[in-house]
Motif scaffolding. Structure first.
Motif, PDB file in Angstrom:
ATOM      1  N   VAL A 189       0.898  -1.151   0.000  1.00 18.13           N
ATOM      2  CA  VAL A 189       0.000   0.000   0.000  1.00 18.13           C
ATOM      3  C   VAL A 189       0.936   1.200   0.000  1.00 18.13           C
ATOM      4  O   VAL A 189       1.506   1.552   1.027  1.00 18.13           O
ATOM      5  N   VAL A 190       1.124   1.807  -1.185  1.00 16.05           N
ATOM      6  CA  VAL A 190       2.157   2.832  -1.332  1.00 16.05           C
ATOM      7  C   VAL A 190       1.636   4.057  -2.082  1.00 16.05           C
ATOM      8  O   VAL A 190       0.658   3.991  -2.816  1.00 16.05           O
ATOM      9  N   TYR A 218       0.612   9.013  -7.287  1.00 15.53           N
ATOM     10  CA  TYR A 218      -0.056   7.712  -7.372  1.00 15.53           C
ATOM     11  C   TYR A 218      -0.325   7.178  -5.967  1.00 15.53           C
ATOM     12  O   TYR A 218       0.367   7.504  -5.012  1.00 15.53           O
ATOM     13  N   TYR A 219      -1.366   6.367  -5.861  1.00 17.77           N
ATOM     14  CA  TYR A 219      -1.788   5.714  -4.621  1.00 17.77           C
ATOM     15  C   TYR A 219      -2.161   4.293  -5.025  1.00 17.77           C
ATOM     16  O   TYR A 219      -3.186   4.084  -5.665  1.00 17.77           O
ATOM     17  N   VAL A 220      -1.319   3.334  -4.653  1.00 22.40           N
ATOM     18  CA  VAL A 220      -1.463   1.991  -5.191  1.00 22.40           C
ATOM     19  C   VAL A 220      -1.552   0.939  -4.086  1.00 22.40           C
ATOM     20  O   VAL A 220      -0.802   0.983  -3.112  1.00 22.40           O
ATOM     21  N   GLY A 263      -5.008   1.314  -8.362  1.00 20.89           N
ATOM     22  CA  GLY A 263      -4.653   2.658  -7.930  1.00 20.89           C
ATOM     23  C   GLY A 263      -5.921   3.395  -7.526  1.00 20.89           C
ATOM     24  O   GLY A 263      -6.843   3.512  -8.321  1.00 20.89           O
ATOM     25  N   ASN A 264      -5.975   3.870  -6.265  1.00 16.41           N
ATOM     26  CA  ASN A 264      -7.158   4.568  -5.783  1.00 16.41           C
ATOM     27  C   ASN A 264      -6.791   5.345  -4.514  1.00 16.41           C
ATOM     28  O   ASN A 264      -6.487   4.737  -3.480  1.00 16.41           O
ATOM     29  N   LYS A 265      -6.845   6.672  -4.597  1.00 12.47           N
ATOM     30  CA  LYS A 265      -6.451   7.518  -3.467  1.00 12.47           C
ATOM     31  C   LYS A 265      -7.373   7.335  -2.259  1.00 12.47           C
ATOM     32  O   LYS A 265      -6.910   7.263  -1.121  1.00 12.47           O
TER      33      LYS A 265
END
Length: 189
Positions: free
Chosen positions: A20-21, A31-33, A70-72
């Motif tokens: 979770v990065v 990016y939020y992955v 990918g989802n913030k």
């Protein structure tokens, strides 16, 4: 975020073989992955299905490699509620007995292994660099009546828990079990 069977498994998958990065602050591209790496198609599909059921979004599946999304919003929910999923920092949440067994099954499917020498020595184990996280796993196993032994490899700074003895292995199979076909096959040899 309330735990159910799906979130319990997703959380364990992320702690074991997941990530979770987000991008470093200095990087322009944001990016939020969330992702789960594994070669088992069964585990990848289980992660994908459970993620979809809980969050309503289906991660992309790359057979034999990973499941990724990918989802913030989801990244923020996961990190605010659970903190870090990094190898040295994850922690098993406090769960009821049913959800604890689901969490443990997903965790052992990724991090666990089965040693089986016909008619001689059989045990189930798990290794981690996260002593605190592995101690929580061990505590939950003991609550389920599954005795374990903890070992430390000081040269590699790796911690290991081992489930040994016929009664403990039977309890593990009955209460937790495996979804990973290799581990199932190894136990029945």
């Amino acid at each position: 975020m309330e735990f159910d069977e799906n979130l319990a498994a997703v959380h364990a998958y992320l702690c074991a073989d997941g990530y979770v990065v987000k991008n470093p602050i200095s990087q322009k591209h944001k990016y939020y992955v969330m992702g789960f790496r594994n070669t088992s198609e069964i585990l990848l599909k289980d992660f994908q299905d459970r993620f979809l059921k809980y969050f309503g979004i289906k991660p992309n599946l790359h057979i034999g490699q990973r499941c990724i999304l990918g989802n913030k919003k989801i990244y923020t929910q996961l990190t605010e509620k659970f903190g870090s999923f990094y190898s040295k920092e994850w922690n098993m949440p406090r769960l009821n007995k049913k959800l604890s067994c689901i969490w443990l099954r997903a965790y052992f499917d990724c991090e666990g292994w089965v040693f089986c020498k016909s008619h001689q020595n059989r045990h189930i184990g798990a290794d981690s660099i996260n002593e605190k996280g592995l101690d929580r796993v061990r505590d939950e196993l003991i609550k389920l009546g599954i005795n374990t032994k903890k070992k430390i490899n000081r040269n590699r700074k790796i911690f290991r828990i081992i489930i040994y003895g016929k009664n403990n292995i039977i309890k593990f199979i009955d209460k937790i079990g495996f979804l990973h076909p290799f581990n199932i096959e190894s136990l029945v040899k």
